[in-house]
Design a protein around this motif. Structure first.
Motif, PDB file in Angstrom:
ATOM      1  N   ILE A 112       0.835  -1.190   0.263  1.00  0.00           N
ATOM      2  CA  ILE A 112       0.111  -0.043  -0.137  1.00  0.00           C
ATOM      3  C   ILE A 112       1.002   1.302   0.033  1.00  0.00           C
ATOM      4  CG2 ILE A 112      -1.675   1.308   1.160  1.00  0.00           C
ATOM      5  CD1 ILE A 112      -2.915  -1.340   2.263  1.00  0.00           C
ATOM      6  N   GLY A 113       1.874   1.052   0.754  1.00  0.00           N
ATOM      7  CA  GLY A 113       2.924   2.499   0.761  1.00  0.00           C
ATOM      8  C   GLY A 113       3.665   2.670  -0.516  1.00  0.00           C
ATOM      9  N   ASP A 114       3.830   1.545  -1.275  1.00  0.00           N
ATOM     10  CA  ASP A 114       4.343   1.615  -2.381  1.00  0.00           C
ATOM     11  C   ASP A 114       3.563   2.279  -3.445  1.00  0.00           C
ATOM     12  OD1 ASP A 114       6.908   1.374  -3.266  1.00  0.00           O
ATOM     13  OD2 ASP A 114       6.984  -0.834  -3.904  1.00  0.00           O
ATOM     14  N   ASN A 115       2.364   1.838  -3.569  1.00  0.00           N
ATOM     15  CA  ASN A 115       1.323   1.983  -4.737  1.00  0.00           C
ATOM     16  C   ASN A 115       0.054   1.604  -4.288  1.00  0.00           C
ATOM     17  OD1 ASN A 115      -0.176   2.519  -6.664  1.00  0.00           O
ATOM     18  ND2 ASN A 115       1.552   2.113  -8.346  1.00  0.00           N
ATOM     19  N   PRO A 116      -0.714   2.507  -3.494  1.00  0.00           N
ATOM     20  CA  PRO A 116      -2.006   2.170  -3.071  1.00  0.00           C
ATOM     21  C   PRO A 116      -3.008   1.469  -4.072  1.00  0.00           C
ATOM     22  CG  PRO A 116      -1.726   4.422  -2.803  1.00  0.00           C
ATOM     23  CD  PRO A 116      -0.558   3.885  -3.128  1.00  0.00           C
ATOM     24  N   ARG A 117      -2.774   2.078  -5.191  1.00  0.00           N
ATOM     25  CA  ARG A 117      -3.742   1.568  -6.304  1.00  0.00           C
ATOM     26  C   ARG A 117      -3.611   0.197  -6.737  1.00  0.00           C
ATOM     27  NH1 ARG A 117      -7.526   2.745 -10.213  1.00  0.00           N
ATOM     28  NH2 ARG A 117      -6.835   2.367 -12.362  1.00  0.00           N
ATOM     29  N   ALA A 118      -2.340   0.117  -6.882  1.00  0.00           N
ATOM     30  CA  ALA A 118      -1.685  -1.220  -7.533  1.00  0.00           C
ATOM     31  C   ALA A 118      -1.817  -2.227  -6.375  1.00  0.00           C
ATOM     32  CB  ALA A 118      -0.141  -1.201  -7.689  1.00  0.00           C
ATOM     33  N   ALA A 119      -1.760  -1.991  -5.037  1.00  0.00           N
ATOM     34  CA  ALA A 119      -2.069  -2.822  -4.109  1.00  0.00           C
ATOM     35  C   ALA A 119      -3.502  -3.278  -3.872  1.00  0.00           C
ATOM     36  CB  ALA A 119      -1.825  -2.248  -2.670  1.00  0.00           C
ATOM     37  N   ARG A 120      -4.342  -2.471  -4.311  1.00  0.00           N
ATOM     38  CA  ARG A 120      -5.808  -2.533  -4.179  1.00  0.00           C
ATOM     39  C   ARG A 120      -6.042  -3.518  -5.498  1.00  0.00           C
ATOM     40  NH1 ARG A 120      -7.674   2.238  -2.829  1.00  0.00           N
ATOM     41  NH2 ARG A 120      -7.580   2.993  -5.011  1.00  0.00           N
ATOM     42  N   LEU A 121      -5.499  -3.086  -6.630  1.00  0.00           N
ATOM     43  CA  LEU A 121      -6.049  -3.885  -7.787  1.00  0.00           C
ATOM     44  C   LEU A 121      -5.443  -5.621  -7.862  1.00  0.00           C
ATOM     45  CD1 LEU A 121      -5.322  -1.298 -10.600  1.00  0.00           C
ATOM     46  CD2 LEU A 121      -7.408  -2.085  -9.756  1.00  0.00           C
ATOM     47  N   VAL A 122      -4.413  -5.804  -6.814  1.00  0.00           N
ATOM     48  CA  VAL A 122      -3.897  -7.131  -6.778  1.00  0.00           C
ATOM     49  C   VAL A 122      -4.568  -7.642  -5.871  1.00  0.00           C
ATOM     50  CG1 VAL A 122      -1.654  -6.580  -8.037  1.00  0.00           C
ATOM     51  CG2 VAL A 122      -2.029  -6.453  -5.377  1.00  0.00           C
ATOM     52  N   GLY A 123      -5.409  -7.161  -5.110  1.00  0.00           N
ATOM     53  CA  GLY A 123      -6.440  -7.972  -4.123  1.00  0.00           C
ATOM     54  C   GLY A 123      -5.896  -7.509  -2.790  1.00  0.00           C
ATOM     55  N   VAL A 124      -5.180  -6.752  -2.447  1.00  0.00           N
ATOM     56  CA  VAL A 124      -4.784  -6.411  -1.035  1.00  0.00           C
ATOM     57  C   VAL A 124      -6.028  -5.625  -0.382  1.00  0.00           C
ATOM     58  CG1 VAL A 124      -3.340  -5.128   0.496  1.00  0.00           C
ATOM     59  CG2 VAL A 124      -2.202  -6.438  -1.305  1.00  0.00           C
ATOM     60  N   ASN A 125      -6.528  -6.061   0.649  1.00  0.00           N
ATOM     61  CA  ASN A 125      -7.557  -5.430   1.447  1.00  0.00           C
ATOM     62  C   ASN A 125      -7.300  -4.194   2.100  1.00  0.00           C
ATOM     63  OD1 ASN A 125      -9.560  -4.449   2.889  1.00  0.00           O
ATOM     64  ND2 ASN A 125     -10.547  -6.642   3.503  1.00  0.00           N
ATOM     65  N   THR A 126      -7.057  -3.064   1.259  1.00  0.00           N
ATOM     66  CA  THR A 126      -6.515  -1.851   1.987  1.00  0.00           C
ATOM     67  C   THR A 126      -7.276  -1.308   3.096  1.00  0.00           C
ATOM     68  OG1 THR A 126      -7.888  -0.691   0.454  1.00  0.00           O
ATOM     69  CG2 THR A 126      -5.484  -1.207  -0.438  1.00  0.00           C
ATOM     70  N   LEU A 127      -8.511  -1.743   3.340  1.00  0.00           N
ATOM     71  CA  LEU A 127      -9.091  -1.141   4.582  1.00  0.00           C
ATOM     72  C   LEU A 127      -8.594  -1.819   5.824  1.00  0.00           C
ATOM     73  CD1 LEU A 127     -11.429   0.366   5.907  1.00  0.00           C
ATOM     74  CD2 LEU A 127     -12.962  -1.648   5.233  1.00  0.00           C
ATOM     75  N   THR A 128      -8.702  -3.143   5.637  1.00  0.00           N
ATOM     76  CA  THR A 128      -8.390  -3.739   7.068  1.00  0.00           C
ATOM     77  C   THR A 128      -6.802  -3.836   7.296  1.00  0.00           C
ATOM     78  OG1 THR A 128      -8.045  -5.779   5.463  1.00  0.00           O
ATOM     79  CG2 THR A 128     -10.123  -5.627   6.923  1.00  0.00           C
ATOM     80  N   THR A 129      -6.089  -3.608   6.275  1.00  0.00           N
ATOM     81  CA  THR A 129      -4.438  -3.263   6.295  1.00  0.00           C
ATOM     82  C   THR A 129      -4.173  -1.996   6.964  1.00  0.00           C
ATOM     83  OG1 THR A 129      -4.317  -4.784   4.564  1.00  0.00           O
ATOM     84  CG2 THR A 129      -2.416  -3.607   5.312  1.00  0.00           C
ATOM     85  N   THR A 130      -4.990  -0.762   6.463  1.00  0.00           N
ATOM     86  CA  THR A 130      -4.676   0.396   7.023  1.00  0.00           C
ATOM     87  C   THR A 130      -5.056   0.593   8.215  1.00  0.00           C
ATOM     88  OG1 THR A 130      -4.898   1.136   4.617  1.00  0.00           O
ATOM     89  CG2 THR A 130      -4.908   2.790   6.201  1.00  0.00           C
TER      90      THR A 130
END
Lengths: 329, 326
Positions: B207-225
């Motif tokens: 997410i720190g590297d690229n939040p959009r890319a992280a979201r697109l590859v399926g990282v749950n940005t909500l729970t992680t953040t």
């Protein structure tokens, strides 16, 4: 609050009004509350008091607005103001003229150092100005031997600073004039347009041939100069100056700029709206003071809530625009 | 075969040298500053190498270390948390308020930590759902949180002399090692494990590297953040509660005041990039020790405390310069 945001999202007319004039609406709402509940709120004396209270942090906020518009942040403004105030206090007895000139030059110099650290050494603005904040606070305390420095307020400069023009405090006039100049600089000068361009997209600004590094330096110098000016005015107003008096000024200035609708990513925001941000932050403690039973800690809680409400309102609208542009961001 | 081996050596000895230097400075800048600092101290301060100094330094490092470790995680997710001091104050105030109203001390501490986790949840939700910049969200919590902590606390200063907190603050494991040092080592071990081995930390760095890319590859940005800010909040709570236990006193106005500056400075010196994407726990540990050591050394040399601020400023700039990426 949920219902309120729902209304604004359903009505694009209200939404755009809230976005462009949100800070003004919030300020007017506070004024209505003040006028209805406290008969002494809407009196020339009280309004002059509010203006007097906000003028110094207001001047700091002007410089901060330029820095934030350029996509940076300046945490060192409170410390620069403190150092300038201590310098001014120490010089005020013997050299009243130098007491104004030297601190302001020192502030501009420290701003230039911030700019150099950021543009040449590529240190992120947050860290570079954090270092400057620590350094300048340390120096200010060392200069004042950890106590408050006595300031000679009998000179002409103090007399002018503390006087009123037709009931309007002079210090407020200085703030409003400075803001007027800042609005013109931001809107109508190559430097001002360049600051917006750099904040919008630094790489693009560089490719367009703008002097990115020079203008970023100038923004930090302006911020340092504004902070130092506020420090000098503080020393002209009070007979004792302690560097601790300036703790948290950078947060007040950042909050004022954020409330005014300026984006912390840079490039978006109106200089004129900084006035609303500054006045909102000044009106809340004034209302709390009039209410009587609440103290300054409660004032901070309420300030935080108002800050959050204004930001939430603006962010909902920004997100909505993001969606209407397709999933671009 | 011969050519492959020889070519780089023959053509570019000087070039290789300069690369090695840049690499050493880049990776170990903080450590180098640290070593220089220790050497300078040893030369100028005769009493520096005594167990007492070591213990005092480690006890002083404790709160900054915990907060800075949480901050490292936050910064590696591309965020920042300036509300850490206020969260310390809130957790301390909740703990003491419950304890003085008759709740058991363990449950009080649990609630204090829970309150801090809620603050972290608030930060995380506003940042990930409402997409408000981390510095603004945590600024709000910083401004309102301390006022809230002051409101929760009944007396302006509460003494905790001869309470379980007092005992805990002065407790030494096996009669020798202060409990703070053991907690600190445990937290460091857990954080090292989390950052090196868990998916949570990888997601955070993504997410720190690229939040959009992280979201697109399926990282749950909500729970992680949210998780990142909750972890940071919980670490602040431990730091806050152990601080009031050590001094057997709570002052919600001053507890954790300006600790965000020391913590951020420690992370910066430690070499975690502020653009996010990478958490350097070992660097932060060194950074936190450096930040506190400066104060200890200034104190041992009987200089005014304010010199420490100036020296910290210089160290931050030097460390950032040494670790800059071209």
């Amino acid at each position: 609050m949920d219902t309120k945001t729902e209304v604004t999202t359903n009505n694009p007319g209200t939404a755009s009004l809230m976005q462009s004039e949100g800070p003004l609406v919030a300020l007017l709402a506070l004024c209505v509350v003040g006028t209805v509940f406290f008969p002494t709120f809407l009196t020339p004396l009280n309004l002059a008091n509010i203006l007097r209270q906000v003028s110094l942090t207001g001047i700091v906020s002007i410089g901060m607005a330029f820095v934030i518009l350029s996509g940076g942040i300046d945490l060192s403004v409170g410390s620069i103001a403190a150092l300038a105030a201590v310098l001014a206090a120490n010089l005020s007895g013997e050299y009243p003229f130098l007491a104004v000139l030297i601190p302001i030059l020192a502030g501009i110099g420290m701003g230039a150092l911030n700019g150099l650290l950021i543009t040449r050494m590529k240190i992120p603005p947050f860290i570079a100005t954090l270092a400057m904040m620590l350094g300048a606070t340390g120096l200010a305390f060392l200069l004042s031997d950890g106590e408050s420095a006595p300031s000679d307020t009998s000179g002409w400069f103090s007399q002018v600073t503390n006087s009123d023009i037709l009931g309007v405090p002079c210090i407020g006039v200085i703030f409003v004039l400075a803001l007027g100049v800042a609005i013109i600089v931001a809107k109508h000068t190559p430097f001002g347009r360049s600051v917006y361009a750099i904040g919008g997209n630094e790489e693009a600004a560089r490719m367009m041939g703008l002097h990115v590094n020079r203008d970023k330096m100038l923004a930090y110098m302006l911020s340092g100069g504004c902070a130092a000016t506020a420090g000098v005015l503080y020393a002209a107003r009070y007979t004792a100056v302690s560097p601790g008096d300036f703790a948290g000024w950078e947060l007040t200035a950042i909050a004022a700029v954020v409330i005014s609708g300026t984006s912390l990513t840079g490039g978006i925001g109106k200089m004129a709206h900084v006035l609303y941000g500054v006045l909102i932050l000044g009106t809340i403690p004034n209302l709390i003071n009039k209410q009587g039973t609440l103290d300054s800690h409660d004032a901070n809680v309420i300030t935080g809530i108002v800050l959050l409400a204004v930001i939430l309102l603006q962010s909902r609208i920004a997100n909505q625009e993001e969606h209407s542009l397709g999933d671009m961001a | 075969m011969d050519r492959n081996v020889n070519t780089p050596i023959n053509t570019s000895t000087g070039w290789l040298k300069s690369i090695a230097w840049a690499e050493i400075l880049g990776n170990y800048g903080a450590q180098l500053v640290f070593l220089t600092l220790i050497a300078a101290c040893a030369l100028s301060t005769p009493k520096f190498f005594s167990l007492g100094t070591l213990e005092i330094t480690l006890l002083d490092v404790f709160p900054v270390m915990l907060v800075a470790l949480g901050m490292t995680l936050v910064i590696s997710s591309g965020g920042i948390d300036i509300s850490v001091g206020a969260i310390m104050a809130i957790s301390g105030a909740v703990t003491v308020a419950l304890y003085t109203s008759g709740v058991g001390w363990v449950l009080s501490m649990g609630c204090g930590i829970g309150a801090a986790a809620l603050c972290g949840l608030f930060n995380g939700v506003l940042i990930s759902i409402f997409r408000i910049q981390p510095i603004i969200v945590t600024l709000v919590v910083m401004i309102a949180g301390r006022g809230l902590a002051r409101r929760i606390q009944v007396d302006p200063t509460t003494s905790l002399k001869s309470t379980p907190f007092d005992t805990l603050g002065l407790y030494r494991i096996a009669g020798k090692v202060p409990v703070q040092i053991v907690i600190m080592l445990a937290v460091i071990a857990v954080m090292l494990f989390v950052v090196k081995k868990t998916v949570f930390a990888k997601n955070t760095e993504a997410i720190g590297d690229n939040p959009r890319a992280a979201r697109l590859v399926g990282v749950n940005t909500l729970t992680t953040t949210v998780g990142v800010y909750v972890v940071c909040g919980v670490l602040c709570a431990i730091a806050g509660i152990m601080t009031i236990a050590r001094i057997a006193q709570l002052n919600a106005v001053t507890l954790g005041g300006f600790i965000e500056l020391d913590a951020i400075a420690a992370v910066a010196i430690g070499g975690t990039p502020f653009s996010g994407g990478r958490a350097r726990i070992l660097g932060t540990i060194t950074g936190a020790i450096i930040v506190i050591l400066v104060g200890v050394i200034v104190g041992l040399n009987k200089m005014p405390d304010d010199y420490a601020k100036v020296f910290k400023a210089l160290i931050i700039v030097i460390a950032m310069w040494a670790q800059r990426r071209k």
